[in-house]
Structures are given as C-alpha cells and as structure tokens.
Scaffold this motif. Structure first.
Motif, mmCIF file in Angstrom:
data_model
loop_
_atom_site.group_PDB
_atom_site.id
_atom_site.type_symbol
_atom_site.label_atom_id
_atom_site.label_comp_id
_atom_site.label_asym_id
_atom_site.label_seq_id
_atom_site.Cartn_x
_atom_site.Cartn_y
_atom_site.Cartn_z
ATOM 1 N N HIS A 265 0.831 -1.213 0.000
ATOM 2 C CA HIS A 265 0.000 0.000 0.000
ATOM 3 C C HIS A 265 0.863 1.259 0.000
ATOM 4 O O HIS A 265 0.451 2.291 -0.537
ATOM 5 N N ALA A 266 2.052 1.170 0.579
ATOM 6 C CA ALA A 266 2.964 2.317 0.593
ATOM 7 C C ALA A 266 3.849 2.366 -0.654
ATOM 8 O O ALA A 266 4.710 3.243 -0.773
ATOM 9 N N GLY A 267 3.620 1.420 -1.595
ATOM 10 C CA GLY A 267 4.399 1.405 -2.831
ATOM 11 C C GLY A 267 5.809 0.875 -2.666
ATOM 12 O O GLY A 267 6.728 1.290 -3.378
ATOM 13 N N LEU A 268 5.987 -0.072 -1.749
ATOM 14 C CA LEU A 268 7.312 -0.593 -1.429
ATOM 15 C C LEU A 268 7.378 -2.107 -1.609
ATOM 16 O O LEU A 268 6.370 -2.788 -1.457
ATOM 17 N N ASP A 269 8.578 -2.601 -1.894
ATOM 18 C CA ASP A 269 8.848 -4.042 -1.889
ATOM 19 C C ASP A 269 9.375 -4.382 -0.498
ATOM 20 O O ASP A 269 10.519 -4.026 -0.146
ATOM 21 N N TRP A 270 8.576 -5.068 0.304
ATOM 22 C CA TRP A 270 8.946 -5.302 1.700
ATOM 23 C C TRP A 270 10.245 -6.077 1.847
ATOM 24 O O TRP A 270 10.986 -5.898 2.823
ATOM 25 N N ARG A 271 10.558 -6.923 0.864
ATOM 26 C CA ARG A 271 11.751 -7.766 0.959
ATOM 27 C C ARG A 271 13.044 -6.949 0.948
ATOM 28 O O ARG A 271 14.088 -7.436 1.388
ATOM 29 N N ARG A 272 12.973 -5.721 0.483
ATOM 30 C CA ARG A 272 14.159 -4.868 0.450
ATOM 31 C C ARG A 272 14.392 -4.163 1.792
ATOM 32 O O ARG A 272 15.450 -3.572 1.995
ATOM 33 N N HIS A 273 13.423 -4.231 2.679
ATOM 34 C CA HIS A 273 13.507 -3.401 3.883
ATOM 35 C C HIS A 273 13.364 -4.165 5.200
ATOM 36 O O HIS A 273 13.776 -3.656 6.245
ATOM 37 N N VAL A 274 12.769 -5.354 5.181
ATOM 38 C CA VAL A 274 12.474 -6.068 6.428
ATOM 39 C C VAL A 274 13.608 -7.022 6.772
ATOM 40 O O VAL A 274 14.065 -7.802 5.926
ATOM 41 N N ARG A 275 14.062 -6.944 8.026
ATOM 42 C CA ARG A 275 15.164 -7.781 8.490
ATOM 43 C C ARG A 275 14.710 -8.586 9.710
ATOM 44 O O ARG A 275 13.895 -8.129 10.517
ATOM 45 N N PHE A 276 15.258 -9.775 9.853
ATOM 46 C CA PHE A 276 14.945 -10.636 10.999
ATOM 47 C C PHE A 276 15.818 -10.262 12.187
ATOM 48 O O PHE A 276 17.016 -10.006 12.046
ATOM 49 N N ASP A 277 15.208 -10.233 13.375
ATOM 50 C CA ASP A 277 15.938 -9.966 14.615
ATOM 51 C C ASP A 277 15.418 -10.937 15.671
ATOM 52 O O ASP A 277 14.264 -10.852 16.090
ATOM 53 N N GLU A 278 16.274 -11.860 16.088
ATOM 54 C CA GLU A 278 15.846 -12.903 17.021
ATOM 55 C C GLU A 278 15.431 -12.344 18.385
ATOM 56 O O GLU A 278 14.759 -13.031 19.155
#
Length: 345
Positions: A265-278
């Motif tokens: 909805h914000a016009g973004l590819d989430w895979r470029r911005h979301v990182r895993f943090d345990e």
C-alpha cells in the motif's frame, strides 16, 4: 443517564469505548495510572470547554494494585457498567516482567471484582479476556475451546477469565468475558507489531527510515478493527443474561502477510527493507489464533466489517497523514480529582 467506569481508558480500546459510550449518552469515568508524563493523548478529542454544561468525561488517578482506591472510587461513582480493560497487555514484555504482569493483569481483576462484591454494587461487569489464553490449542477457537496459554500474559488472562466466571456463579454477579482476538487501529501502541509495521512502511516510503526489524513472520493471527470490537463489548453488557463471547473475524493472515499488505500500500517491496531480529522472538510462540465468533453473531447480532487487507491500508494511511500533514502541538491537561472533569480550554 447511565454511568460507566473504564479501567485502561487511556489505551486503544479504552479510548474507543469512551467515545462510543459518550455518543450513547453515558457519563464516563476512567481509571488513570499516575506517571511523570501524561498518557491521555488518545482522549484529547473528547475534551470539552470548561464552561460547557453537561460534562460527562471524568478521569481519576488509581491503580489496579491499590484495592482501597478501587473501593473508594466505585463506592462514589456507583457505575451501572464496569469495563475492565486495564492490564500489562504486551505479550513479549510479559516474559520480561512476569510478576508485574500477574499482579496487574491477573490479581488486578480479583481486586476489582472483590471491590464490587464488598460494596454490594449492582453493576454489569465486562472482563477483557484474550485470544492469547488459547495459546497452543489448534484453531479455530471458540468459547468451548480449552485454554493452553503460552505466555505469562496469557496465563494471567486465564486467571482473570475464571475469576469473572467464579464471581458470576458464586455471587450472581452480572459478569461477562469478552474473548477478543487481535484488534488493531491507528491508536494501537507503537510497540505492537501491526502499528510497528504500518509506521515503518510510512516512514520508509517518505525516506525517514530504511529498515524494519521483526521476529516471527509466520505467526498466524485473526486481525479485526478495534472500534468494531468495543461495540461488541457494549453489546455483551446489554444482553439479558451474562455469558462469555468470542469476537473475531474468522480470517487468518500471517505477520508476513500484514507486512506485505502494508508495504504494498505504501508502494514498497517489503523484501528490500524487512530484516529478521531474534530478539523479537518469544520464548514460546503461539503459532495460530483464528476465532469463531458465531455465538456473538447469533446472540448479540455482532459481526465484523473490517478485515486485514483494509485494516493494513487504514493504518498505513493514518501514519502517512500524521507524517505529511501539518503538525499540531497538543498540551495535555493534568488529570483532575474526583468530581472534577478533565477539561480543555
């Protein structure tokens, strides 16, 4: 005019409930915990001019760990309805502060119920129960599903659930449990995952941030819209007979789905911005919560109208509006004592 008393009035649900009850003509009293900073921001729009007649919103300092204060307030206000929403409600935090969570979320319920019983107050009581009580029990979850909590928060909510049931059965109190599945809104706290995702999507879209750190993206949840759920709370206390009800949409989305919907909805590819943090993982995870609200539909006439895809859009739009729109400085006023309303000039 009916009178209502709300614990947790400054939270997401409390603010929407206060808004709903005021619109229905209630006089509304809320319990506010004393702190060094003001926490009434979600109620600012409900403040009225101090010279206006018929002020109906009153806030009172108090705490769920203070039995004498609860007795004092309830004996003075003598509400027709009590909505117990106050709690330490963050599931992940409950692992860090299990004793505090048990004291406020669990024992706080007993203190409130016992205050009502000791006073002999003829009131209708709403207990905010949670889908987290089901924990590891496979979905779909209904009023008949066994509990298997997987966090100190979930365990404390199970205690509160059975306390309300016990006071209903032992003392004839009109007490209901609203077992609400996840319900969100732009008023959700910033540390809760849906608000965190929506806020990050908006800030990344505007170039204010670049990354979002999250834990388990595979957890399945049943997300609804908070204003619709507080209307369900009110309906529970209008029924002829006290009973327990699940409120849910009956739909299933993962945290990853909510990320994708928000970032799309914000016009973004989430895979470029979301990182895993345990660090955001829980010691014990709840894999799937999906509610069956057919009883609330059949008995109360309650049905959800907003589902996860629309909810994600609403929350991202609210974040974008807040960031792009004109900034208004709001100076909250102090919470005043009993018999004096919180007013805005």
């Amino acid at each position: 005019m009916k009178t209502a008393f709300i614990t947790g009035i400054t939270g997401q649900d409390g603010s929407y409930l206060a808004e709903l009850l005021l619109a229905k003509g209630y006089e509304v009293h809320g319990l506010v915990r004393r702190s060094s900073s003001f926490s009434t921001g979600r109620l600012d729009h409900l403040y009225v001019d101090p010279h206006t007649e018929g002020v109906r919103l009153f806030l009172h300092y108090g705490d769920l760990t203070d039995s004498s204060r609860l007795v004092t307030l309830l004996s003075r206000i003598r509400p027709d309805e009590v909505y117990h929403l106050g709690a330490q409600s963050h599931v992940r935090v409950s692992f860090d502060e299990p004793e505090f969570t048990g004291d406020t979320t669990g024992l706080g319920t007993i203190r409130l119920l016992e205050a009502i019983r000791m006073i002999g107050l003829d009131t209708r009581y709403y207990q905010a129960s949670s889908s987290e009580m089901f924990g590891a029990t496979p979905p779909p979850q209904s009023e008949a599903t066994p509990f298997h909590p997987r966090s100190p928060y979930g365990a404390a909510k199970v205690y509160g659930y059975w306390a309300a049931r016990n006071y209903r059965e032992a003392y004839g109190m009109y007490a209901v449990n609203g077992i609400l599945f996840n319900h969100e809104s732009p008023r959700r706290g910033e540390t809760f995952v849906t608000r965190k995702i929506a806020r990050a999507a908006a800030r990344i879209a505007l170039g204010l941030e670049s990354e979002l750190f999250l834990g388990n993206l595979d957890a399945v949840r049943d997300w609804g819209f908070a204003p619709e759920y507080v209307e369900g709370m009110w309906r529970m206390l209008q029924a002829d007979t006290a009973d327990d009800y699940v409120l849910a949409t009956g739909t299933a989305y993962t945290v990853g789905d909510f990320v994708r919907l928000s970032f799309d909805h914000a016009g973004l590819d989430w895979r470029r911005h979301v990182r895993f943090d345990e660090r955001y993982l829980r010691p014990s995870e709840v894999d799937a919560l999906i509610g069956d609200a057919s009883k609330a539909r059949d008995v109360l006439g309650w049905t959800p109208r907003t589902f996860t895809p629309e909810l994600a859009r609403v929350m991202v739009d609210a974040e974008l509006t807040a960031l792009e729109g004109p900034t208004a400085t709001v100076t909250p006023l102090p919470v005043l004592g009993f018999d004096r309303p919180v007013l805005a000039s």
